[in-house]
Design a protein around this motif. Sequence first.
Motif, short mmCIF file in Angstrom:
data_model
loop_
_atom_site.label_atom_id
_atom_site.label_comp_id
_atom_site.label_asym_id
_atom_site.label_seq_id
_atom_site.Cartn_x
_atom_site.Cartn_y
_atom_site.Cartn_z
N PRO A 1 54.74 24.01 37.50
CA PRO A 1 54.13 24.57 36.29
C PRO A 1 55.16 25.09 35.29
N TYR A 2 56.04 24.23 34.87
CA TYR A 2 57.08 24.60 33.91
C TYR A 2 57.65 23.35 33.26
N GLN A 3 58.32 23.59 32.12
CA GLN A 3 59.13 22.55 31.51
C GLN A 3 60.55 22.67 32.04
N ILE A 4 61.18 21.54 32.28
CA ILE A 4 62.58 21.53 32.69
C ILE A 4 63.42 21.23 31.46
N GLY A 5 64.23 22.20 31.07
CA GLY A 5 65.14 21.99 29.94
C GLY A 5 66.38 21.26 30.42
N ILE A 6 66.53 19.99 30.04
CA ILE A 6 67.66 19.20 30.53
C ILE A 6 67.97 18.10 29.52
N PRO A 7 69.23 17.89 29.19
CA PRO A 7 69.58 16.80 28.25
C PRO A 7 69.22 15.43 28.81
N GLN A 8 68.81 14.56 27.93
CA GLN A 8 68.44 13.20 28.31
C GLN A 8 69.57 12.49 29.04
N ALA A 9 70.81 12.76 28.64
CA ALA A 9 71.94 12.07 29.26
C ALA A 9 71.99 12.30 30.77
N LYS A 10 71.63 13.51 31.20
CA LYS A 10 71.66 13.80 32.64
C LYS A 10 70.52 13.07 33.37
N VAL A 11 69.39 12.95 32.69
CA VAL A 11 68.28 12.19 33.29
C VAL A 11 68.66 10.72 33.42
N GLU A 12 69.25 10.18 32.36
CA GLU A 12 69.68 8.77 32.40
C GLU A 12 70.69 8.53 33.51
N GLN A 13 71.65 9.44 33.66
CA GLN A 13 72.68 9.26 34.68
C GLN A 13 72.07 9.18 36.07
N ARG A 14 71.12 10.10 36.36
CA ARG A 14 70.51 10.09 37.70
C ARG A 14 69.66 8.86 37.91
N LEU A 15 68.92 8.44 36.88
CA LEU A 15 68.08 7.25 37.01
C LEU A 15 68.94 6.00 37.20
N ALA A 16 70.08 5.93 36.51
CA ALA A 16 70.97 4.78 36.66
C ALA A 16 71.53 4.72 38.08
N GLU A 17 71.91 5.87 38.62
CA GLU A 17 72.41 5.90 40.00
C GLU A 17 71.33 5.43 40.98
N TRP A 18 70.13 5.91 40.78
CA TRP A 18 69.00 5.52 41.64
C TRP A 18 68.74 4.03 41.57
N ALA A 19 68.66 3.50 40.33
CA ALA A 19 68.36 2.08 40.16
C ALA A 19 69.45 1.20 40.77
N ARG A 20 70.70 1.55 40.50
CA ARG A 20 71.81 0.76 41.08
C ARG A 20 71.78 0.82 42.61
N GLY A 21 71.44 1.99 43.16
CA GLY A 21 71.36 2.12 44.60
C GLY A 21 70.29 1.24 45.22
N LEU A 22 69.30 0.85 44.41
CA LEU A 22 68.24 -0.03 44.87
C LEU A 22 68.54 -1.50 44.57
N GLY A 23 69.72 -1.76 44.03
CA GLY A 23 70.14 -3.14 43.79
C GLY A 23 69.93 -3.66 42.39
#
Length: 404
Positions: free
Chosen positions: A91-113
């Motif tokens: 029940p909150y907003q997470i204040g976080i720059p888009q760049a950090k979200v992109e970095q984690r998503l890129a790591e996840w996607a690459r880890g899945l091939g």
Amino acid sequence: MQTDVIVAGAGPTGLMLAGELALGGARVTVLESLPARSGQSKALNLQPRSAEVLASRGLLDDLLAVAPALLPRGHFAGIPLDYAGLSTPYPYQIGIPQAKVEQRLAEWARGLGVDIRHGEPVIECTQDADGVTVNGRRAGYLAGCDGAHSVVRKQAGVDFAGRDGRMCALVADVTLAGDGPSTWELPAPRGDGMLTVLPLGAGLYRVLAAGPVQMAAGRDAPIPDAEIADALAADGLRLGEVRWASRFTDATRQAVRYRTGRIFLAGDAAHIHSPSGGQGLNLGLQDAFNLGWKLAEVIRGESGDELLDTYHAERHPVAARVLQSTRAQGILYVPDEDVHALRAVFTELVDHRALAARIAGLDHGHRLPGLDLSLLHDGRRHTVDTPAGPVRVRPDGFADAPYL
């Protein structure tokens, strides 16, 4: 086919979609025009529904660890909306720059091939009964996550209905000469415009300014440092260095269809709007979350092609409501005495809980109360026992039926 799906665009939407597809067993190639990730902060928040999405894939904890702020409220044109009563574990907003979200998503996607290729823009794409051809490469499907000026959308011949911007504002990441604010505050109109300054950490601050100078500027007008310095001076702040700056408008458009045969649109390629309320990045993530498991399930042969039509049927109305919301917020931001009166009456009469659910992304679908999000980590459907009997749960956490 050289790959099952080509995703155009390696922003948050494209990376989320690529990861979802790969989680479901699809072969995925992402084509991105930029030579490398920009690292610019851009969008700054994750709404509760996006937190649920990321938690269900085991990604949220890493993002919470690097988030500068957690906000127990959202807002509608700066009017605070308490998230405490919402039916969500986040029940909150997470204040976080888009760049950090992109970095984690890129790591996840690459880890899945997933094969992510920077410096390879989509130049030409066509489709036939058997697949798509993108820059001479064959694939089963193409997803356009390539932004507001989407090449995929244009070449697919999809109308981007709506209107151009009527107001302009400024956004910048800066350092300050001296101390700045230490907490995050919701944006709110004041005087003849609006100024919000948010700490991003490491001495960096996000500036959002809308006043007579910004409103009169064109979308592509240059941004002199003096304009940012003058805006900051209204809060008694002094500019240090400008790291990144851009203008944005309240242009509002939506693709008339999200699916054209084997081509799909998601994120800003499917809809653009004012950032009021902080819904843009979140809307794109949720588009990808909806489309990814469906397309993967069809590729695996577990569902028929008709499942893919539900992507437009479910997501187009959600985006239409967001566009309606941001247009309404734009009116309430207008620096006019009559609008201030309207804002006061609206604040008094509105159902704040319902509005909070709408901004948080929790106002649609049929979610099961208390659903264990870890059940969704594999991107497959699961049967969950409830007091009313077994319920089939989709990989996005909604019940198979009814979908509202």
